[in-house]
Enzyme design. Structure first.
Site, PDB file in Angstrom:
ATOM      1  N   LYS A  24     -47.514 -12.608   9.362  1.00 45.66           N
ATOM      2  CA  LYS A  24     -47.641 -11.100   9.193  1.00 45.66           C
ATOM      3  C   LYS A  24     -47.138 -10.492   7.890  1.00 45.66           C
ATOM      4  CE  LYS A  24     -44.157  -8.569  11.396  1.00 45.66           C
ATOM      5  NZ  LYS A  24     -43.769  -7.705  10.417  1.00 45.66           N
ATOM      6  N   ASP A  56     -41.401 -11.465   5.647  1.00 46.85           N
ATOM      7  CA  ASP A  56     -40.436 -10.465   5.040  1.00 46.85           C
ATOM      8  C   ASP A  56     -40.095 -10.987   3.756  1.00 46.85           C
ATOM      9  OD1 ASP A  56     -41.734  -8.782   7.127  1.00 46.85           O
ATOM     10  OD2 ASP A  56     -39.808  -9.105   8.420  1.00 46.85           O
ATOM     11  N   ARG A  79     -36.615 -13.421  10.379  1.00 49.79           N
ATOM     12  CA  ARG A  79     -35.142 -13.859   9.473  1.00 49.79           C
ATOM     13  C   ARG A  79     -34.853 -15.359  10.133  1.00 49.79           C
ATOM     14  NH1 ARG A  79     -32.707  -8.156   9.837  1.00 49.79           N
ATOM     15  NH2 ARG A  79     -34.335  -7.953  11.443  1.00 49.79           N
ATOM     16  N   ASP A 115     -49.211  -5.552   9.174  1.00 51.23           N
ATOM     17  CA  ASP A 115     -48.349  -4.849   9.811  1.00 51.23           C
ATOM     18  C   ASP A 115     -47.646  -3.623   9.155  1.00 51.23           C
ATOM     19  OD1 ASP A 115     -46.570  -3.943  11.806  1.00 51.23           O
ATOM     20  OD2 ASP A 115     -45.065  -5.303  11.413  1.00 51.23           O
ATOM     21  N   LYS A 137     -47.943  -0.473  10.165  1.00 54.15           N
ATOM     22  CA  LYS A 137     -47.578   0.477  11.296  1.00 54.15           C
ATOM     23  C   LYS A 137     -47.997   1.898  10.804  1.00 54.15           C
ATOM     24  CE  LYS A 137     -43.459  -2.092  12.801  1.00 54.15           C
ATOM     25  NZ  LYS A 137     -43.402  -2.899  11.831  1.00 54.15           N
ATOM     26  N   ASP A 177     -50.245   8.605  10.264  1.00 57.93           N
ATOM     27  CA  ASP A 177     -50.593   9.381   9.430  1.00 57.93           C
ATOM     28  C   ASP A 177     -51.640  10.466  10.161  1.00 57.93           C
ATOM     29  OD1 ASP A 177     -50.913  11.128   7.068  1.00 57.93           O
ATOM     30  OD2 ASP A 177     -50.162   9.406   5.938  1.00 57.93           O
ATOM     31  N   ILE A 178     -52.172  11.496   9.228  1.00 60.96           N
ATOM     32  CA  ILE A 178     -53.390  11.987  10.145  1.00 60.96           C
ATOM     33  C   ILE A 178     -54.594  11.229  10.408  1.00 60.96           C
ATOM     34  CG2 ILE A 178     -52.640  14.274   8.844  1.00 60.96           C
ATOM     35  CD1 ILE A 178     -54.807  13.967   6.874  1.00 60.96           C
ATOM     36  N   PRO A 179     -55.339  11.624  11.330  1.00 61.25           N
ATOM     37  CA  PRO A 179     -56.342  10.490  11.618  1.00 61.25           C
ATOM     38  C   PRO A 179     -57.290  10.195  10.657  1.00 61.25           C
ATOM     39  CG  PRO A 179     -56.128  12.492  13.406  1.00 61.25           C
ATOM     40  CD  PRO A 179     -55.319  12.682  12.127  1.00 61.25           C
ATOM     41  N   GLN A 198     -31.813  -5.782  15.035  1.00 64.98           N
ATOM     42  CA  GLN A 198     -32.548  -5.649  16.175  1.00 64.98           C
ATOM     43  C   GLN A 198     -31.639  -5.516  17.349  1.00 64.98           C
ATOM     44  OE1 GLN A 198     -35.644  -5.637  15.942  1.00 64.98           O
ATOM     45  NE2 GLN A 198     -36.507  -7.207  14.476  1.00 64.98           N
ATOM     46  N   THR A 210     -38.135  -2.531  18.031  1.00 65.38           N
ATOM     47  CA  THR A 210     -37.318  -3.381  18.585  1.00 65.38           C
ATOM     48  C   THR A 210     -35.957  -3.147  18.277  1.00 65.38           C
ATOM     49  OG1 THR A 210     -38.018  -5.207  17.340  1.00 65.38           O
ATOM     50  CG2 THR A 210     -38.525  -4.951  19.530  1.00 65.38           C
ATOM     51  N   THR A 261     -56.703   9.784   7.406  1.00 67.75           N
ATOM     52  CA  THR A 261     -55.782   8.842   6.259  1.00 67.75           C
ATOM     53  C   THR A 261     -55.715   7.711   7.318  1.00 67.75           C
ATOM     54  OG1 THR A 261     -54.917  10.670   5.522  1.00 67.75           O
ATOM     55  CG2 THR A 261     -53.738   8.646   5.092  1.00 67.75           C
TER      56      THR A 261
HETATM   57  O1  C5P Z   1     -36.395 -10.965  11.146  1.00 64.21           O
HETATM   58  P1  C5P Z   1     -37.124 -10.389  12.331  1.00 64.21           P
HETATM   59  O2  C5P Z   1     -37.393 -11.708  13.177  1.00 64.21           O
HETATM   60  O3  C5P Z   1     -36.101  -9.456  13.233  1.00 64.21           O
HETATM   61  O4  C5P Z   1     -38.518  -9.955  12.111  1.00 64.21           O
HETATM   62  C1  C5P Z   1     -39.192  -9.084  12.976  1.00 64.21           C
HETATM   63  C2  C5P Z   1     -40.195  -8.478  12.406  1.00 64.21           C
HETATM   64  O5  C5P Z   1     -40.946  -7.876  13.383  1.00 64.21           O
HETATM   65  C3  C5P Z   1     -40.245  -7.417  11.206  1.00 64.21           C
HETATM   66  O6  C5P Z   1     -41.287  -7.746  10.208  1.00 64.21           O
HETATM   67  C4  C5P Z   1     -40.690  -6.135  11.656  1.00 64.21           C
HETATM   68  O7  C5P Z   1     -41.070  -5.277  10.632  1.00 64.21           O
HETATM   69  C5  C5P Z   1     -41.450  -6.481  12.741  1.00 64.21           C
HETATM   70  N1  C5P Z   1     -41.455  -5.585  13.883  1.00 64.21           N
HETATM   71  C6  C5P Z   1     -40.324  -5.452  14.690  1.00 64.21           C
HETATM   72  N2  C5P Z   1     -40.339  -4.374  15.850  1.00 64.21           N
HETATM   73  C7  C5P Z   1     -41.521  -3.647  15.858  1.00 64.21           C
HETATM   74  C8  C5P Z   1     -42.634  -3.985  15.329  1.00 64.21           C
HETATM   75  C9  C5P Z   1     -42.683  -5.080  14.278  1.00 64.21           C
HETATM   76  O8  C5P Z   1     -39.324  -5.952  14.492  1.00 64.21           O
HETATM   77  N3  C5P Z   1     -41.456  -2.932  17.053  1.00 64.21           N
END
Ligand code: C5P
Length: 219
Positions: free
Chosen positions: A34, A12, A203, A59, A61, A64-66, A182, A123, A68
């Protein structure tokens, strides 16, 4: 050390140069990286091709419509990603179309199909474990390979869903560390003990002066 192969590092960061430098610091100890919304929007697929030996978890996520989502998944297969995410809330039709597209495209290219993982509840949100269980059931019944959930629900899912599936858990923090945005966090050891196959860490490593050392502490 033994769980390094089950750590996925979230790239990230804002651009290709920063992502490359971060990969260089952690590869080959970490083998799966990721690529999420920020980095993919910034530099596109070229980061996916950067380290030949490393696996990429795309990742984005999808929700959208099927049609796409199926076409986006097809592109993800062409990029030879190892895993991709889509929201289970996108519905059965969307999930089925995604799976069919992944199967077809992998067969056509004669490559291993990437794993399709369903996002249950982020999360960063509070969630009732039952709601996560219900989403996980629905995603797996559509044929997904696994789900993304917090460590807090992983044990429940393992005990209630009697089939083989993958659990990926983000929200990993050291004991007492800041959670950032989180809400459902856990330590790496808790996540594995609860049944996670892979943990996602962003992070805590991205902010560290020495990411490899921070990873050792975390594990
Ligand atoms: O920085 P941190 O450890 O919180 O990053 C978590 C990573 O996991 C982020 O890239 C976030 O987009 C991803 N993620 C998440 N929760 C989800 C799915 C993915 O935090 N349910």
């Amino acid at each position: 050390m033994r769980n390094y192969s089950r750590v996925i590092t979230a790239l990230d960061v804002e651009d290709y140069a920063k992502a490359k430098s971060f990969v260089d610091k952690l590869y080959p100890q970490v083998k799966v990286f990721k690529v999420g919304l920020q980095l993919f929007t910034s530099c596109g697929p070229k980061i996916i091709r950067y380290k030949k030996g490393a696996g990429v978890f795309l990742d984005l996520k999808f929700f959208d419509i099927p049609n796409t989502v199926a076409n986006a998944i097809r592109q993800g297969v062409r990029l030879k990603t190892r895993m991709m995410t889509l929201h289970i809330n996108g519905g059965e039709e969307m999930l089925a179309a995604a799976l069919e597209a992944a199967q077809e495209e992998s067969r056509r290219l004669k490559i291993k199909r990437p794993l399709l993982l369903g996002v249950t509840v982020l999360t960063s949100q509070k969630a009732r474990p039952r709601a996560v269980l219900s989403l996980a059931r629905s995603g797996l019944s559509c044929g997904l390979d696994g789900v993304v959930c917090s460590a807090k629900e992983a044990a429940l899912l393992r005990s209630r869903i009697k089939q083989k599936f993958i659990i990926v858990t983000p929200g990993i923090r050291l004991k007492g560390a800041i959670a950032d945005d989180q809400k459902r966090t856990a330590q790496a050891s808790q996540a594995f003990a609860c049944g996670a196959d892979f943990i996602v860490v962003g992070r805590p490593l991205l902010k560290a002066a020495d990411p490899l050392r921070a990873l050792k502490e975390l594990i």
